[in-house]
Design a protein around this motif. Structure first.
Motif, PDB file in Angstrom:
ATOM      1  N   SER A 113      -4.232   0.300   9.976  1.00  0.00           N
ATOM      2  CA  SER A 113      -4.810  -0.837   9.252  1.00  0.00           C
ATOM      3  C   SER A 113      -6.307  -0.980   9.486  1.00  0.00           C
ATOM      4  CB  SER A 113      -4.096  -2.130   9.652  1.00  0.00           C
ATOM      5  OG  SER A 113      -4.235  -2.366  11.047  1.00  0.00           O
ATOM      6  N   GLY A 114      -6.900  -0.023  10.204  1.00  0.00           N
ATOM      7  CA  GLY A 114      -8.340  -0.055  10.425  1.00  0.00           C
ATOM      8  C   GLY A 114      -8.768  -0.927  11.576  1.00  0.00           C
ATOM      9  N   ARG A 117      -8.573  10.947   0.889  1.00  0.00           N
ATOM     10  CA  ARG A 117      -8.656   9.497   0.729  1.00  0.00           C
ATOM     11  C   ARG A 117     -10.073   9.032   1.066  1.00  0.00           C
ATOM     12  NH1 ARG A 117      -3.251  10.345   2.851  1.00  0.00           N
ATOM     13  NH2 ARG A 117      -4.214  10.707   4.872  1.00  0.00           N
ATOM     14  N   THR A 137       0.804  -1.226   0.000  1.00  0.00           N
ATOM     15  CA  THR A 137       0.000   0.000   0.000  1.00  0.00           C
ATOM     16  C   THR A 137       0.836   1.275   0.000  1.00  0.00           C
ATOM     17  OG1 THR A 137      -0.145   0.105   2.424  1.00  0.00           O
ATOM     18  CG2 THR A 137      -1.830  -1.186   1.264  1.00  0.00           C
ATOM     19  N   GLU A 177     -14.836   5.537   3.388  1.00  0.00           N
ATOM     20  CA  GLU A 177     -15.904   4.604   3.023  1.00  0.00           C
ATOM     21  C   GLU A 177     -15.673   3.230   3.644  1.00  0.00           C
ATOM     22  OE1 GLU A 177     -17.997   2.687  -0.998  1.00  0.00           O
ATOM     23  OE2 GLU A 177     -16.444   4.225  -1.174  1.00  0.00           O
ATOM     24  N   GLN A 178     -14.415   2.798   3.684  1.00  0.00           N
ATOM     25  CA  GLN A 178     -14.120   1.455   4.179  1.00  0.00           C
ATOM     26  C   GLN A 178     -14.129   1.363   5.700  1.00  0.00           C
ATOM     27  OE1 GLN A 178     -10.451  -0.154   2.656  1.00  0.00           O
ATOM     28  NE2 GLN A 178     -10.682  -2.118   3.709  1.00  0.00           N
ATOM     29  N   TYR A 179     -13.578   2.396   6.372  1.00  0.00           N
ATOM     30  CA  TYR A 179     -13.385   2.302   7.819  1.00  0.00           C
ATOM     31  C   TYR A 179     -14.244   3.271   8.629  1.00  0.00           C
ATOM     32  CZ  TYR A 179      -9.226  -0.252   6.309  1.00  0.00           C
ATOM     33  OH  TYR A 179      -8.374  -1.144   5.721  1.00  0.00           O
ATOM     34  N   GLU A 215     -11.777   6.797  -0.078  1.00  0.00           N
ATOM     35  CA  GLU A 215     -11.920   5.342  -0.064  1.00  0.00           C
ATOM     36  C   GLU A 215     -11.694   4.775   1.336  1.00  0.00           C
ATOM     37  OE1 GLU A 215      -7.584   6.204  -0.873  1.00  0.00           O
ATOM     38  OE2 GLU A 215      -9.523   7.051  -1.462  1.00  0.00           O
ATOM     39  N   LEU A 216     -10.822   5.433   2.126  1.00  0.00           N
ATOM     40  CA  LEU A 216     -10.599   4.980   3.494  1.00  0.00           C
ATOM     41  C   LEU A 216     -11.794   5.310   4.378  1.00  0.00           C
ATOM     42  CD1 LEU A 216      -6.844   5.959   4.060  1.00  0.00           C
ATOM     43  CD2 LEU A 216      -7.805   3.754   3.363  1.00  0.00           C
ATOM     44  N   ASP A 257     -10.711   8.529   8.097  1.00  0.00           N
ATOM     45  CA  ASP A 257      -9.434   8.428   7.389  1.00  0.00           C
ATOM     46  C   ASP A 257      -8.384   7.882   8.357  1.00  0.00           C
ATOM     47  OD1 ASP A 257      -6.916   8.936   6.156  1.00  0.00           O
ATOM     48  OD2 ASP A 257      -7.842  10.456   4.887  1.00  0.00           O
TER      49      ASP A 257
END
Length: 268
Positions: free
Chosen positions: A210-211, A160, A38, A165-167, A162-163, A170
């Protein structure tokens, strides 16, 4: 590194490369918090300008930048970002306590790619740069990362999405804020900066990055707690750090370093 026609490059490569005295890894890899697959690769260098730039009329050359990606494109896994500063510019930023600029001074030998005799002398000066002013800068950068994390202030929207949305937040901004707090605390408590980060601190930052921490409030509470400990040390005078860096020692070395470099490379 000039084979890619779409890369980004600013400054005079010949001056930077010919005057290079130090270059090390910086960024997540140096901190020990890179996540495989990453992170990009970051390097920082220091060069001595030729006399015509430093004392002549050509004008200063403060920095040189080379990036794998073209202008305006975010770096990604496998990319290299290199920034090189003139010694005079580097010292001004380091004396001010800039957290990123301080990294080449404390990088372990395995992360040092170039170090001339002058570069080694510069690294030996590392303790002279640590001061309460530097710790205050770490706190300031921590606050900046926290503001971006919380979308506070102009231009602070996360870059970011995308982060988020995922976690749910940010995680990179959060991990940077936590890292800056832990490193500022280490400097305030022990007058040192360990790179890579001590294992317990490194694992904590990686867990956030790493979330692994689901709730943003949990991370914010830890960051606030560390920040409060730093401020308490500074306000109580419990830190052994001097208020300011040893600018007289650093300046005297810089003058001598320029003289010796110019004598050996330019016949002065």
């Amino acid at each position: 590194m000039s084979e890619n026609p779409d890369h980004t490059e600013h400054g005079n490569a010949a001056i930077a490369r010919s005057g290079e005295i130090l270059r090390t890894e910086v960024g997540s890899g140096l901190h020990g918090i890179a996540i495989a697959g990453t992170d990009d690769h970051d390097e920082m260098g220091v060069f001595i300008e030729p006399p015509e730039c430093a004392v002549g009329l050509r004008g200063p050359m403060n920095h040189y930048v080379w990036r794998t990606q073209p202008e305006g494109h975010r770096s990604s896994h496998g990319d290299t970002d290199l920034v090189m500063y003139s010694l005079r510019k580097f010292l001004k930023l380091a004396i001010a306590g800039n957290p990123t600029i301080l990294l080449p001074l404390f990088a372990p030998e395995a992360s040092v790619y170039t170090a001339t005799d002058l570069g080694a002398e510069l690294r030996d000066l590392a303790p002279a740069f640590l001061s309460q002013r530097a710790v205050e800068r770490f706190v300031g950068y921590l606050d900046g990362q926290t503001d971006r994390l919380l979308n506070r202030g102009q231009g602070s929207m996360p870059n970011r999405p995308e982060l988020v949305e995922q976690y749910g937040y940010d995680v990179k901004y959060a991990s940077h804020a936590l890292r800056l707090g832990l490193q500022g605390l280490e400097i305030a408590e022990h007058a040192r900066l360990t790179l890579p980060m001590p294992d317990a601190d490194r694992q904590r930052v990686l867990h956030v990055k790493s979330g692994g921490v689901a709730e943003l409030d949990t991370v914010l509470a830890e960051i606030a707690s560390i920040r409060a400990r730093i401020v308490a040390l500074l306000e109580s005078g419990a830190t052994a750090l001097p208020a300011e860096p040893d600018t007289d020692r650093i300046s005297a070395w810089s003058i001598d370093a320029h003289r010796r470099h110019w004598h050996s490379h330019h016949g002065f």
